[in-house]
Design a protein around this motif. Structure first.
Motif, PDB file in Angstrom:
ATOM      1  N   PRO A  70      -2.496  -6.588   3.106  1.00  7.11           N
ATOM      2  CA  PRO A  70      -3.235  -5.329   3.207  1.00  7.11           C
ATOM      3  C   PRO A  70      -3.281  -4.542   1.903  1.00  7.11           C
ATOM      4  O   PRO A  70      -3.912  -3.483   1.846  1.00  7.11           O
ATOM      5  CB  PRO A  70      -2.449  -4.561   4.284  1.00  7.11           C
ATOM      6  CG  PRO A  70      -1.086  -5.142   4.238  1.00  7.11           C
ATOM      7  CD  PRO A  70      -1.262  -6.585   3.877  1.00  7.11           C
ATOM      8  N   ILE A  71      -2.618  -5.050   0.878  1.00  9.00           N
ATOM      9  CA  ILE A  71      -2.699  -4.433  -0.451  1.00  9.00           C
ATOM     10  C   ILE A  71      -3.703  -5.188  -1.322  1.00  9.00           C
ATOM     11  O   ILE A  71      -4.648  -4.607  -1.846  1.00  9.00           O
ATOM     12  CB  ILE A  71      -1.313  -4.407  -1.125  1.00  9.00           C
ATOM     13  CG1 ILE A  71      -0.357  -3.518  -0.314  1.00  9.00           C
ATOM     14  CG2 ILE A  71      -1.403  -3.926  -2.573  1.00  9.00           C
ATOM     15  CD1 ILE A  71       1.082  -3.584  -0.753  1.00  9.00           C
ATOM     16  N   VAL A  72      -3.506  -6.501  -1.430  1.00  6.98           N
ATOM     17  CA  VAL A  72      -4.351  -7.303  -2.318  1.00  6.98           C
ATOM     18  C   VAL A  72      -5.794  -7.362  -1.822  1.00  6.98           C
ATOM     19  O   VAL A  72      -6.738  -7.202  -2.604  1.00  6.98           O
ATOM     20  CB  VAL A  72      -3.769  -8.723  -2.457  1.00  6.98           C
ATOM     21  CG1 VAL A  72      -4.733  -9.636  -3.204  1.00  6.98           C
ATOM     22  CG2 VAL A  72      -2.425  -8.677  -3.170  1.00  6.98           C
ATOM     23  N   LEU A 355      -4.995   3.449   3.172  1.00 11.31           N
ATOM     24  CA  LEU A 355      -4.381   4.138   2.034  1.00 11.31           C
ATOM     25  C   LEU A 355      -4.565   3.338   0.746  1.00 11.31           C
ATOM     26  O   LEU A 355      -4.743   3.923  -0.339  1.00 11.31           O
ATOM     27  CB  LEU A 355      -2.892   4.368   2.299  1.00 11.31           C
ATOM     28  CG  LEU A 355      -2.545   5.329   3.436  1.00 11.31           C
ATOM     29  CD1 LEU A 355      -1.033   5.443   3.592  1.00 11.31           C
ATOM     30  CD2 LEU A 355      -3.153   6.709   3.190  1.00 11.31           C
ATOM     31  N   VAL A 356      -4.532   2.002   0.855  1.00 15.66           N
ATOM     32  CA  VAL A 356      -4.768   1.167  -0.323  1.00 15.66           C
ATOM     33  C   VAL A 356      -6.186   1.394  -0.844  1.00 15.66           C
ATOM     34  O   VAL A 356      -6.406   1.545  -2.052  1.00 15.66           O
ATOM     35  CB  VAL A 356      -4.554  -0.324   0.016  1.00 15.66           C
ATOM     36  CG1 VAL A 356      -4.977  -1.207  -1.159  1.00 15.66           C
ATOM     37  CG2 VAL A 356      -3.092  -0.579   0.353  1.00 15.66           C
ATOM     38  N   ILE A 357      -7.153   1.416   0.063  1.00 18.69           N
ATOM     39  CA  ILE A 357      -8.546   1.663  -0.351  1.00 18.69           C
ATOM     40  C   ILE A 357      -8.656   3.004  -1.061  1.00 18.69           C
ATOM     41  O   ILE A 357      -9.264   3.107  -2.132  1.00 18.69           O
ATOM     42  CB  ILE A 357      -9.473   1.627   0.887  1.00 18.69           C
ATOM     43  CG1 ILE A 357      -9.564   0.207   1.452  1.00 18.69           C
ATOM     44  CG2 ILE A 357     -10.873   2.139   0.535  1.00 18.69           C
ATOM     45  CD1 ILE A 357     -10.259   0.121   2.791  1.00 18.69           C
ATOM     46  N   LEU A 358      -8.048   4.045  -0.491  1.00 16.13           N
ATOM     47  CA  LEU A 358      -8.125   5.374  -1.091  1.00 16.13           C
ATOM     48  C   LEU A 358      -7.395   5.426  -2.430  1.00 16.13           C
ATOM     49  O   LEU A 358      -7.838   6.120  -3.363  1.00 16.13           O
ATOM     50  CB  LEU A 358      -7.564   6.420  -0.125  1.00 16.13           C
ATOM     51  CG  LEU A 358      -8.341   6.590   1.190  1.00 16.13           C
ATOM     52  CD1 LEU A 358      -7.659   7.615   2.082  1.00 16.13           C
ATOM     53  CD2 LEU A 358      -9.786   6.991   0.913  1.00 16.13           C
ATOM     54  N   ALA A 359      -6.284   4.704  -2.539  1.00 12.29           N
ATOM     55  CA  ALA A 359      -5.576   4.666  -3.817  1.00 12.29           C
ATOM     56  C   ALA A 359      -6.438   4.027  -4.900  1.00 12.29           C
ATOM     57  O   ALA A 359      -6.432   4.458  -6.060  1.00 12.29           O
ATOM     58  CB  ALA A 359      -4.262   3.899  -3.664  1.00 12.29           C
ATOM     59  N   LYS A 400      -4.999  -6.575  -9.149  1.00 19.52           N
ATOM     60  CA  LYS A 400      -5.151  -6.022  -7.810  1.00 19.52           C
ATOM     61  C   LYS A 400      -3.952  -5.161  -7.422  1.00 19.52           C
ATOM     62  O   LYS A 400      -4.112  -4.050  -6.906  1.00 19.52           O
ATOM     63  CB  LYS A 400      -5.349  -7.165  -6.801  1.00 19.52           C
ATOM     64  CG  LYS A 400      -6.731  -7.811  -6.913  1.00 19.52           C
ATOM     65  CD  LYS A 400      -6.892  -8.988  -5.992  1.00 19.52           C
ATOM     66  CE  LYS A 400      -6.345 -10.252  -6.608  1.00 19.52           C
ATOM     67  NZ  LYS A 400      -6.767 -11.481  -5.908  1.00 19.52           N
ATOM     68  N   VAL A 401      -2.745  -5.676  -7.657  1.00 19.77           N
ATOM     69  CA  VAL A 401      -1.549  -4.899  -7.354  1.00 19.77           C
ATOM     70  C   VAL A 401      -1.490  -3.665  -8.241  1.00 19.77           C
ATOM     71  O   VAL A 401      -1.125  -2.573  -7.790  1.00 19.77           O
ATOM     72  CB  VAL A 401      -0.282  -5.766  -7.527  1.00 19.77           C
ATOM     73  CG1 VAL A 401       0.977  -4.909  -7.450  1.00 19.77           C
ATOM     74  CG2 VAL A 401      -0.247  -6.849  -6.452  1.00 19.77           C
ATOM     75  N   GLY A 402      -1.880  -3.830  -9.506  1.00 12.93           N
ATOM     76  CA  GLY A 402      -1.844  -2.710 -10.443  1.00 12.93           C
ATOM     77  C   GLY A 402      -2.733  -1.567 -10.022  1.00 12.93           C
ATOM     78  O   GLY A 402      -2.367  -0.387 -10.172  1.00 12.93           O
ATOM     79  N   LEU A 429       7.722  -1.475  -2.776  1.00 10.91           N
ATOM     80  CA  LEU A 429       6.920  -1.612  -1.560  1.00 10.91           C
ATOM     81  C   LEU A 429       6.195  -2.953  -1.551  1.00 10.91           C
ATOM     82  O   LEU A 429       6.234  -3.695  -0.561  1.00 10.91           O
ATOM     83  CB  LEU A 429       5.923  -0.450  -1.466  1.00 10.91           C
ATOM     84  CG  LEU A 429       5.055  -0.356  -0.205  1.00 10.91           C
ATOM     85  CD1 LEU A 429       4.794   1.098   0.153  1.00 10.91           C
ATOM     86  CD2 LEU A 429       3.710  -1.063  -0.395  1.00 10.91           C
ATOM     87  N   VAL A 430       5.546  -3.300  -2.666  1.00  9.93           N
ATOM     88  CA  VAL A 430       4.795  -4.556  -2.737  1.00  9.93           C
ATOM     89  C   VAL A 430       5.732  -5.756  -2.639  1.00  9.93           C
ATOM     90  O   VAL A 430       5.501  -6.693  -1.861  1.00  9.93           O
ATOM     91  CB  VAL A 430       3.970  -4.623  -4.037  1.00  9.93           C
ATOM     92  CG1 VAL A 430       3.274  -5.975  -4.155  1.00  9.93           C
ATOM     93  CG2 VAL A 430       2.932  -3.501  -4.074  1.00  9.93           C
ATOM     94  N   ALA A 431       6.812  -5.747  -3.437  1.00  4.78           N
ATOM     95  CA  ALA A 431       7.736  -6.886  -3.456  1.00  4.78           C
ATOM     96  C   ALA A 431       8.448  -7.050  -2.118  1.00  4.78           C
ATOM     97  O   ALA A 431       8.672  -8.177  -1.652  1.00  4.78           O
ATOM     98  CB  ALA A 431       8.766  -6.711  -4.575  1.00  4.78           C
TER      99      ALA A 431
END
Length: 621
Positions: A70-72, A355-359, A400-402, A429-431
């Motif tokens: 859900p992040i990448v 939240l990822v999209i908004l970030a 992408k993570v950045g 959080l990511v790791a």
């Protein structure tokens, strides 16, 4: 204010969905019964089948399904604009993904904790069971081969996250033993774990610990892959309450707290602006920097069907059916907890993806380094364009993570949290999400290997199979199956990335060979899981329209995307060779899917109202 309204609006939508559609599914469709005997009670072995408090199980389930997906996924999908990504995440998670996860969980609970692949053998036929298990095996092999690289890459990009992530393991084991043997209330262990983890996050990069982080960040990728796979082996064979379950639970505490901080930071940034870029400067206003719709980004594939395989976790992901039916169904202690764990976790993941999209479309506009240009700090539209100039520039895990880490860290900095701590928190959080997916995937692959091996061993029913000269009997044992799983993953991961030379520096990136298959294969798996759920309901004369509609979509979209990609795999750019591994496995996956669909179409008219044979309990070994 648009960013703030989107965040609050989606939160309200998820709460409404949980208490309306989710409740309708629980009461009217699945008819959850508090008095039903569940597998964790009936088959309690204090190892895999363990009755578990629903809060702890929610933590395990949520962190296991989330991973980096859900992040990448959303972080790259905003290339097509923020609106298509947001619509798919919101509607997909409510109407598709949560139904998929919830349905797989309930079907497995009522099948004595069998995985969805085993269930397929009873509600369809034995051929379909074997086909399904083969697809599960391929998908999990890709996950195990690639996620060690993902975690290593995050550690190298954000060294401050290493110590906090490593410290989670002894904390989890201590909490697990404490809860299991003393049967204490969750509040005190939770507070102790959360306080300790945040202390390591704040001070874990200071002095000698900072030096240690930097030293470990220099380790080769293959070293990290080996360490992580050995850890996964241990987590897979230990009793679930000792490491896997408590680690996921304490992770969920930290991660949900971090999401809460992101929301608060977003609210503050929306009302008064982000942190000033320099002392005495004005606060930067929070605005969406990305276009609403971007029809033809440079080098990007068509938004349909590729949006639906780019964003998997956060909307719908086939991997989730493995967690639901592989581990969570063996731990749930009451049927009515299934709505909270299955449906609720997916909605929480959908909110994370939001939240990822908004970030990535608003948070980075508060100020990021222009990595593709002069290295200056840019804001607003220039910040989005610096990260999403073309499809190629946004590719790669680091990019992408950045985008997410920088954008979400800007929300935290609006709360006056120091930049170093904000970035470290997002890196952890990511790791952590990736780590929980890796160890859960290893346990799931162990189950799949055991089930596949049992197919070729006589007498493998309700009785435990004795290890013999037949190699397949070795794979019915938990140690043999797990060693086979991690050895295969390590053999693939040890290879260099496609086109790279075989050197120690390049070793560990072999999972990238299979990575082009993951998105489509994962989503095909969701369609096939829907197929199993629909047959389970159809045989009981329960309405299936709400499953069949998303099933058709999740069978068509990934197959369509894979067939579009196939010519490119066969005819790569000049100077590159065709990736025959991807081509062969991709074609095999499409054929297996087609075979399963044909079997289902033939069988469908004749089984309505005919309940399949009862599931047989199988002892873990």
């Amino acid at each position: 204010m648009t960013t703030l309204l989107i965040a609050l609006g989606t939160m309200v939508a998820y709460l409404i969905a949980y208490n309306t559609y989710g409740r309708w599914l629980a009461r009217k469709i699945f008819q959850l019964d508090d008095n039903a005997v569940v597998p964790s009670v009936e088959l309690n072995d204090d190892r895999d089948f363990v009755p578990t408090d629903r809060s702890v199980l929610f933590g395990h389930h949520f962190t296991s399904i989330a991973g980096t997906g859900p992040i990448v996924g959303p972080a790259i999908a905003v290339m097509w604009g923020w609106l298509p990504a947001l619509i798919w995440v919101l509607l997909g998670s409510i109407l598709v993904g949560a139904v998929h996860d919830f349905g797989a969980l309930v079907v497995s609970i009522r099948s004595k904790g069998q995985t969805v692949g085993d269930v397929a053998g009873r509600v369809l036929n034995r051929r379909v069971r074997l086909l399904f298990l083969l697809i599960l095996f391929m998908a999990l092999t890709i996950v195990l081969a690639i996620f060690g690289l993902v975690i290593a890459a995050v550690f190298k990009q954000y060294p401050a996250s290493i110590i906090p992530c490593l410290v989670q393991i002894p904390i989890a084991m201590a909490i697990g033993v404490w809860l299991h043997r003393k049967n204490v209330h969750l509040l005190l262990p939770s507070l102790i774990a959360l306080t300790t983890m945040y202390a390591t996050l704040i001070y874990g990069n200071s002095g000698v610990l900072g030096t240690l982080n930097q030293a470990m960040a220099e380790w080769s990728v293959i070293s990290w892959v080996l360490i992580l796979l050995v850890y996964s082996y241990v987590a897979s064979v230990l009793p679930v309450w000792m490491l896997l379950q408590p680690r996921d639970y304490i992770n969920s505490l930290q991660l949900i707290t971090a999401l809460g901080l992101i929301v608060v930071g977003l609210v503050v940034a929306g009302l008064i602006g982000g942190a000033p870029l320099s002392e005495g400067a004005a606060r930067v206003p929070l605005e969406i920097s990305a276009p609403m719709v971007r029809a033809n980004p440079e080098g990007a594939p068509a938004v349909i069907p590729f949006l639906f395989i780019t964003i998997a976790c956060g909307a719908c992901s086939g991997f989730h059916c493995l967690v639901s039916s592989g581990t969570s169904s063996k731990q749930i202690k009451c049927e009515s907890d299934a709505q909270f764990v299955g449906y609720g976790s997916m909605l929480t993941e959908g909110f994370l993806a939001t939240l990822v999209i908004l970030a990535c479309v608003a948070g980075i506009g508060l100020g990021v380094t222009e990595k593709l240009g002069s290295g200056a700090v840019v804001t607003g539209t220039a910040a989005y364009e610096a990260r999403y100039q073309s499809w190629q520039s946004a590719q790669g895990l680091g990019a992408k993570v950045g985008a997410f880490v920088d954008g979400s860290a800007n929300f935290l900095k609006a709360l006056s949290i120091p930049a170093g701590i904000a970035v470290a928190l997002m890196g952890v959080l990511v790791a952590s999400f990736a780590g929980t997916t890796l160890d859960t995937a290893c346990r799931l692959q162990r189950y799949v290997v055991q089930e596949l091996a049992a197919t070729f061993v006589r007498g493998s029913g309700s009785e435990e199979v004795a290890v013999s000269a037949n190699p397949m009997t070795w794979l019915t044992n938990k140690h043999g199956a797990t060693i086979f799983a991690i050895t295969l993953a390590l053999a693939i991961a040890a290879l260099p990335a496609p086109g790279a030379e075989m050197t120690l520096a390049n070793a560990g990136k072999g999972g990238l060979i299979l990575w082009p298959l993951f998105g489509a294969t994962n989503q095909l798996l969701a369609g096939l899981a829907f197929l199993v759920i629909s047959f389970f309901l159809w045989r009981r004369r329960i309405p299936v329209w709400f499953v069949v509609i998303p099933m058709i979509m999740m069978l068509i979209m990934p197959a369509w995307a894979m067939m579009i990609e196939l010519p490119g795999w066969l005819n790569p750019p000049e100077g590159q060779s065709p990736n025959w591994v991807v081509i062969v496995i991709g074609c095999a996956t499409l054929l297996l899917e087609a075979w399963m669909v044909v079997e289902a179409i033939i069988l469908w008219p004749s089984v309505r109202g005919i309940v399949e044979e009862a599931a047989v309990a199988k002892p873990s070994s």
